[in-house]
Design a protein around this motif. Structure first.
Motif, short mmCIF file in Angstrom:
data_model
loop_
_atom_site.label_atom_id
_atom_site.label_comp_id
_atom_site.label_asym_id
_atom_site.label_seq_id
_atom_site.Cartn_x
_atom_site.Cartn_y
_atom_site.Cartn_z
N VAL A 184 0.85 -1.17 0.00
CA VAL A 184 0.00 0.00 0.00
C VAL A 184 0.90 1.24 0.00
CG1 VAL A 184 -1.90 -1.13 1.19
CG2 VAL A 184 -0.12 0.00 2.53
N VAL A 185 0.29 2.40 -0.16
CA VAL A 185 1.04 3.64 -0.09
C VAL A 185 1.69 3.76 1.28
CG1 VAL A 185 0.86 6.15 -0.19
CG2 VAL A 185 -0.52 4.75 -1.73
N ASP A 186 2.93 4.16 1.32
CA ASP A 186 3.67 4.28 2.57
C ASP A 186 3.68 5.75 3.00
OD1 ASP A 186 5.42 4.29 4.69
OD2 ASP A 186 7.06 3.30 3.65
N PHE A 187 2.69 6.15 3.79
CA PHE A 187 2.61 7.54 4.21
C PHE A 187 3.76 7.90 5.15
CE2 PHE A 187 1.19 10.98 6.98
CZ PHE A 187 0.83 11.93 6.03
N HIS A 188 4.14 6.96 5.99
CA HIS A 188 5.26 7.23 6.89
C HIS A 188 6.52 7.54 6.10
CE1 HIS A 188 8.23 6.60 10.15
NE2 HIS A 188 7.23 6.88 10.96
N GLY A 189 6.74 6.79 5.01
CA GLY A 189 7.88 7.07 4.15
C GLY A 189 7.77 8.41 3.47
N ALA A 190 6.55 8.77 3.07
CA ALA A 190 6.35 10.08 2.43
C ALA A 190 6.66 11.21 3.40
CB ALA A 190 4.91 10.19 1.92
N TRP A 191 6.26 11.04 4.67
CA TRP A 191 6.55 12.05 5.69
C TRP A 191 8.06 12.18 5.90
CZ3 TRP A 191 5.72 16.17 8.30
CH2 TRP A 191 6.29 16.39 9.55
N LEU A 192 8.75 11.06 6.02
CA LEU A 192 10.20 11.11 6.18
C LEU A 192 10.88 11.75 4.97
CD1 LEU A 192 11.21 7.73 7.86
CD2 LEU A 192 11.63 10.04 8.73
N SER A 193 10.36 11.49 3.78
CA SER A 193 10.94 12.07 2.57
C SER A 193 10.90 13.58 2.60
CB SER A 193 10.18 11.56 1.33
OG SER A 193 10.37 10.19 1.14
N VAL A 194 9.78 14.12 3.06
CA VAL A 194 9.65 15.57 3.17
C VAL A 194 10.64 16.11 4.18
CG1 VAL A 194 8.11 17.40 4.02
CG2 VAL A 194 7.25 15.72 2.40
N VAL A 195 10.77 15.44 5.31
CA VAL A 195 11.70 15.90 6.35
C VAL A 195 13.13 15.91 5.83
CG1 VAL A 195 12.69 15.31 8.60
CG2 VAL A 195 10.22 15.13 8.24
N TYR A 196 13.56 14.81 5.20
CA TYR A 196 14.92 14.74 4.67
C TYR A 196 15.16 15.79 3.60
CZ TYR A 196 16.19 10.37 7.03
OH TYR A 196 16.50 9.42 7.98
N ARG A 197 14.21 15.94 2.69
CA ARG A 197 14.42 16.88 1.59
C ARG A 197 14.49 18.32 2.09
NH1 ARG A 197 16.84 17.34 -2.97
NH2 ARG A 197 16.04 15.28 -3.54
N LEU A 198 13.59 18.73 2.99
CA LEU A 198 13.63 20.10 3.50
C LEU A 198 14.92 20.34 4.28
CD1 LEU A 198 9.92 20.67 4.60
CD2 LEU A 198 11.15 21.85 2.75
N LEU A 199 15.37 19.35 5.04
CA LEU A 199 16.61 19.52 5.79
C LEU A 199 17.79 19.66 4.84
CD1 LEU A 199 17.70 19.57 8.70
CD2 LEU A 199 18.11 17.11 8.50
N ARG A 200 17.81 18.89 3.76
CA ARG A 200 18.91 19.00 2.80
C ARG A 200 18.85 20.32 2.04
NH1 ARG A 200 19.98 12.88 0.50
NH2 ARG A 200 20.11 11.92 2.55
N MET A 201 17.65 20.77 1.74
CA MET A 201 17.51 22.08 1.10
C MET A 201 18.02 23.18 2.02
SD MET A 201 13.78 21.54 -0.69
CE MET A 201 13.55 23.28 -1.00
N ALA A 202 17.74 23.04 3.33
CA ALA A 202 18.23 24.02 4.30
C ALA A 202 19.76 24.02 4.33
CB ALA A 202 17.67 23.71 5.69
N ARG A 203 20.34 22.83 4.28
CA ARG A 203 21.80 22.73 4.23
C ARG A 203 22.35 23.40 2.97
NH1 ARG A 203 23.69 17.11 2.44
NH2 ARG A 203 22.97 18.10 0.51
N ASP A 204 21.75 23.09 1.82
CA ASP A 204 22.25 23.63 0.57
C ASP A 204 22.06 25.14 0.48
OD1 ASP A 204 22.90 21.05 -0.10
OD2 ASP A 204 21.17 20.72 -1.40
N ALA A 205 21.07 25.66 1.19
CA ALA A 205 20.83 27.10 1.20
C ALA A 205 21.72 27.82 2.20
CB ALA A 205 19.36 27.38 1.52
N GLY A 206 22.54 27.08 2.94
CA GLY A 206 23.45 27.69 3.90
C GLY A 206 22.82 28.02 5.23
#
Length: 302
Positions: free
Chosen positions: A118-140
């Motif tokens: 089935v759709v993995d909502f927990h994985g989708a939530w973690l994906s958002v967290v990781y991506r925003l954190l990496r974007m924050a890193r890349d933005a300095g």
């Protein structure tokens, strides 16, 4: 006729989310869901061929709400890290106010390992967290981290719904298109579409940049933030009121921010969440009105 059919489908989705959240996937019956929606079982089967299909649709709805909430924060001008803070407060609120979100978490946990998946909502939530954190890193935004410490690791991982790139979930405004990479567009088969979510596997991949130094420190930062924000859903199941949960989320960021951005800059971020109009805009953007749930937007979860 089409409008009536859509209304029936929305009632079934809402009733399904309520029952899955309250009783769990295994104990929720289609008869109870049809009754709660005020329709016959025949009408339910017209829209959903099975309980699996209904559960999948509920999680698609949850993914759509998550997608639109993050996009709304980014389009409002929030930096990646501020958007991450705002998204955790959005989660705390919707866990209390919108059955699609707690139902999606519960379905994912109870159906783990099920085939077909089935759709993995927990994985989708973690994906958002990781991506925003990496974007924050890349933005300095993050002290002591620079972009690219985990480039060797790529974006391997597990967890997002098939066909859902994390670029679809975090949006591409305010320079995030560059952070997504050349293949990040949803459905294009780029880095995210081909590798799934940026879940725990992504953190493991980042170690390839080095088991110590910047690579090891970045892995630690990812693990710390991911573990902390995943605890919000756990805390919501302990009977805390929204006010209490909101206070704990604010306290959480009060502890995390100094280690992420430094003591001097921690005060630049809003840690307490926003009420009123901001919350209502998130609900409107998601297409689900708190006053009755007349509209459902599935965003780009598929």
């Amino acid at each position: 006729m089409q409008e009536r059919s859509e209304r029936t489908r929305r009632r079934l989705l809402f009733a399904g989310a309520e029952m899955f959240h309250r009783n769990g996937y295994a104990n929720a019956t289609l008869g109870e869901i049809a009754g709660a929606a005020g329709v016959t079982k025949g009408a339910l089967y017209f829209h959903f061929a099975s309980k699996d299909e209904l559960a999948d649709a509920v999680q698609q709805w949850g993914c759509g709400l998550l997608h639109e909430a993050v996009r709304g924060l980014r389009e409002a001008g929030d930096s990646p890290l501020q958007a991450l803070i705002g998204t955790t407060h959005w989660l705390a609120r919707t866990l209390h106010e919108d059955p699609a979100i707690p139902a999606s978490f519960r379905i994912t946990k109870e159906c783990a390992g099920q085939q077909p998946a089935v759709v993995d909502f927990h994985g989708a939530w973690l994906s958002v967290v990781y991506r925003l954190l990496r974007m924050a890193r890349d933005a300095g935004e993050l002290a002591g981290f620079s972009g690219g410490v985990d480039e060797v690791g790529g974006s391997a991982g597990v967890g997002v719904p098939d066909g859902v790139g994390t670029s679809a979930l975090v949006g591409t405004s305010h320079g995030s298109a560059e952070a997504e990479g050349s293949g990040g567009a949803e459905g294009s088969g780029g880095a995210e579409g081909s590798g799934g979510a940026e879940g725990p596997g992504a953190a493991e991949g980042s170690v390839a940049a080095g088991s110590g130094g910047a690579g090891g420190r970045w892995e630690g930062a990812e693990a710390l933030v991911a573990a902390a924000v995943c605890g919000i859903e756990v805390l919501s199941g302990t009977g805390l009121s929204y006010r209490e949960l909101k206070g704990k989320v604010a306290a959480l960021w009060g502890l995390l921010l100094p280690s992420l951005v430094g003591e001097a800059r921690a005060g630049e971020y809003r840690t307490g969440g926003e009420e009123g109009a901001a919350d209502e805009r998130c609900l409107e953007a998601a297409g689900f009105m708190a006053s009755g749930g007349q509209a459902v937007s599935f965003g780009s979860c598929r």
